[in-house]
Design a protein around this motif. Structure first.
Motif, mmCIF file in Angstrom:
data_model
loop_
_atom_site.group_PDB
_atom_site.id
_atom_site.type_symbol
_atom_site.label_atom_id
_atom_site.label_comp_id
_atom_site.label_asym_id
_atom_site.label_seq_id
_atom_site.Cartn_x
_atom_site.Cartn_y
_atom_site.Cartn_z
ATOM 1 N N ALA A 198 28.028 76.649 66.749
ATOM 2 C CA ALA A 198 27.990 75.322 66.130
ATOM 3 C C ALA A 198 27.831 74.258 67.198
ATOM 4 C CB ALA A 198 29.266 75.067 65.324
ATOM 5 N N VAL A 199 27.111 73.210 66.847
ATOM 6 C CA VAL A 199 27.059 72.000 67.668
ATOM 7 C C VAL A 199 28.181 71.098 67.173
ATOM 8 C CG1 VAL A 199 25.698 70.017 68.392
ATOM 9 C CG2 VAL A 199 24.576 72.223 67.977
ATOM 10 N N VAL A 200 29.108 70.783 68.070
ATOM 11 C CA VAL A 200 30.319 70.064 67.693
ATOM 12 C C VAL A 200 30.404 68.760 68.480
ATOM 13 C CG1 VAL A 200 32.838 70.172 67.554
ATOM 14 C CG2 VAL A 200 31.489 72.256 67.247
ATOM 15 N N GLU A 201 30.731 67.696 67.779
ATOM 16 C CA GLU A 201 30.921 66.386 68.414
ATOM 17 C C GLU A 201 32.408 66.072 68.455
ATOM 18 O OE1 GLU A 201 28.401 62.426 67.915
ATOM 19 O OE2 GLU A 201 29.899 62.617 66.312
ATOM 20 N N LEU A 202 32.893 65.688 69.625
ATOM 21 C CA LEU A 202 34.306 65.354 69.759
ATOM 22 C C LEU A 202 34.538 64.551 71.027
ATOM 23 C CD1 LEU A 202 36.416 68.427 70.981
ATOM 24 C CD2 LEU A 202 33.991 68.141 71.411
ATOM 25 N N PRO A 203 35.653 63.810 71.100
ATOM 26 C CA PRO A 203 36.040 63.187 72.361
ATOM 27 C C PRO A 203 36.693 64.248 73.238
ATOM 28 C CG PRO A 203 37.601 62.621 70.615
ATOM 29 C CD PRO A 203 36.528 63.440 69.979
ATOM 30 N N LEU A 204 36.087 64.556 74.367
ATOM 31 C CA LEU A 204 36.521 65.704 75.164
ATOM 32 C C LEU A 204 37.042 65.269 76.535
ATOM 33 C CD1 LEU A 204 36.658 68.820 75.370
ATOM 34 C CD2 LEU A 204 34.372 68.739 76.387
ATOM 35 N N ASP A 205 38.239 65.722 76.845
ATOM 36 C CA ASP A 205 38.792 65.584 78.178
ATOM 37 C C ASP A 205 38.484 66.882 78.925
ATOM 38 O OD1 ASP A 205 40.405 65.478 80.483
ATOM 39 O OD2 ASP A 205 41.944 64.298 79.463
#
Length: 415
Positions: A402-409
């Motif tokens: 899956a292509v997932v969008e998120l705020p990533l640290d």
């Protein structure tokens, strides 16, 4: 504290056999979606799952592949039978679309060139008469140069391409009618170079899809067409038969926005966001709950109960994925791991629910692992809003991505 910027990452789950998840060593299955940390520095545009390999395109046009390489389907690592982590495929121009087939791969570049590699003995690369059964490095499909290609699709032994003016070309092995060219004296020939599908004359196709032994198309008005293997009712024609030329799917509700054809079952998303399913039920793949045990087949398209409005669907061997308009991912069907691969099978989990149990009805995927020991879970009491959003999903034989969008640290990617 400043907010983290949104980024698009690749998440993978299911069988880890032959490195198809791209997570490196040790090779293990993933029962929940897990971010491929080595690609976290790229913004992911598209992912395609093949029989036992995976191909990924980034926003800057880089193409990465990983997994089984016994036929050269990765386009790199000539001597390696499999590759467990992403390696870039070298092409002269940036890539805008990729299709991973059963044993081969197609890539479309921004220059309008089509490149192919992998198993070649049955014409599926479109490069003419091959000198050997596998092509270890990308070869240009020269007959399509200047055709204005906009999309590609790949089955187990055949390929398809779409031009900007809506014409479809297919090539490779035509078993069950997968190419849509009809028969010659009762036989379906192998096509070594791309050939236009004349049965779609007058139709301006806008999207393509391919199953292992079938092909589908959707025109600009949302009308769907299908041809190829259909002896499990999986083409949506209402007939239990294979089709040698394109058939208009009049049984589908109006305005198809996404069509995913599978080996024995298929999914379509219609204009209002409903997901409909048709074909033969294999361990819950139709998503109708245990009621499907009574019939085991959907002869006509029928709604999948329990789903919200859907934007996109994907079909594996015996499992199904649906991306909700709200960014949630739903899955159902088979969750085992028996099947295609060369080396030891390391388990299933392609539904992403934390186990290898089959699901007879859709369930939301609730956990996303950022590393081996860190994860985000929608069931956590402190989660007040959805921490990630799925934009697109892909399904292979027994793995999913899956292509997932998120705020990533980035610190969350460390084990």
């Amino acid at each position: 504290m400043s907010k983290l910027p949104l980024t698009r990452v690749l998440a993978v789950f299911g069988s880890g056999t032959d490195g198809r998840l791209g997570l490196g060593f040790p090779i293990t299955s993933q029962l929940y979606p897990r971010i491929v940390a080595s690609l976290a520095g790229y913004s992911i545009k598209q992912v395609s799952c093949g029989g036992a390999h995976t191909a990924v395109v980034t926003d800057d046009g880089s193409l990465f592949t990983f997994g089984l390489n016994d036929w050269g389907q990765l386009g790199h690592s000539r001597e390696d039978k499999f590759v467990a982590a992403p390696i870039e495929v070298t092409l002269p121009d940036p890539v805008k679309a990729v299709a991973a087939g059963g044993f081969h791969t197609l890539a479309l570049t921004t220059a309008g060139e089509l490149w192919a590699w992998g198993m070649s003995g049955e014409g599926q690369l479109g490069i003419g008469q091959p000198t050997e059964g596998r092509q270890l490095e990308p070869r240009m499909v020269r007959s399509m140069t200047g055709s204005g290609l906009v999309a590609v699709a790949a089955g187990d032994h055949h390929s398809a391409a779409l031009t900007a003016d809506g014409q479809v070309y297919t090539w490779g092995r035509g078993d069950h009618g997968a190419l849509g060219h009809g028969s010659v004296q009762g036989h379906v020939p192998v096509e070594l170079v791309p050939k236009r599908v004349r049965g779609l004359a007058g139709v301006r196709v806008a999207a393509l899809t391919a199953a292992p032994y079938a092909t589908g198309a959707v025109d600009g008005e949302g009308q769907a067409f299908a041809w190829g293997h259909g002896t499990g009712w999986q083409l949506g024609t209402g007939r239990n038969t294979s089709e040698l030329t394109p058939v208009k799917l009049d049984l589908l509700p109006g305005g198809v926005t996404s069509l995913a054809l599978g080996q024995l079952h298929s999914l379509a998303v219609v204009g209002d966001g409903r997901a409909v399913v048709f074909g033969s039920d294999e361990t819950g793949s139709l998503g109708g709950g245990t009621d499907t045990l009574r019939s085991r087949v959907a002869r006509r398209p029928q709604p999948v109960p329990g789903l919200p409005l859907v934007s996109q669907a994907a079909v594996g061997w015996k499992h199904s994925l649906a991306v909700g308009r709200d960014g949630r991912l739903f899955s159902w069907g088979w969750s085992g791991a028996m099947g295609q691969g060369t080396f030891t099978d390391y388990g299933g989990g392609q539904l992403g629910h934390g186990d290898d149990q089959d699901r007879w009805a859709p369930e939301p995927v609730l956990r996303l692992h950022t590393s081996r020991h860190r994860y985000l879970d929608l069931r956590a009491p402190h989660v007040k809003s959805r921490p990630w959003r799925v934009l697109a999903a892909a399904a292979g034989r027994n793995h999913s991505a899956a292509v997932v969008e998120l705020p990533l640290d980035v610190r969350d990617l460390a084990d």
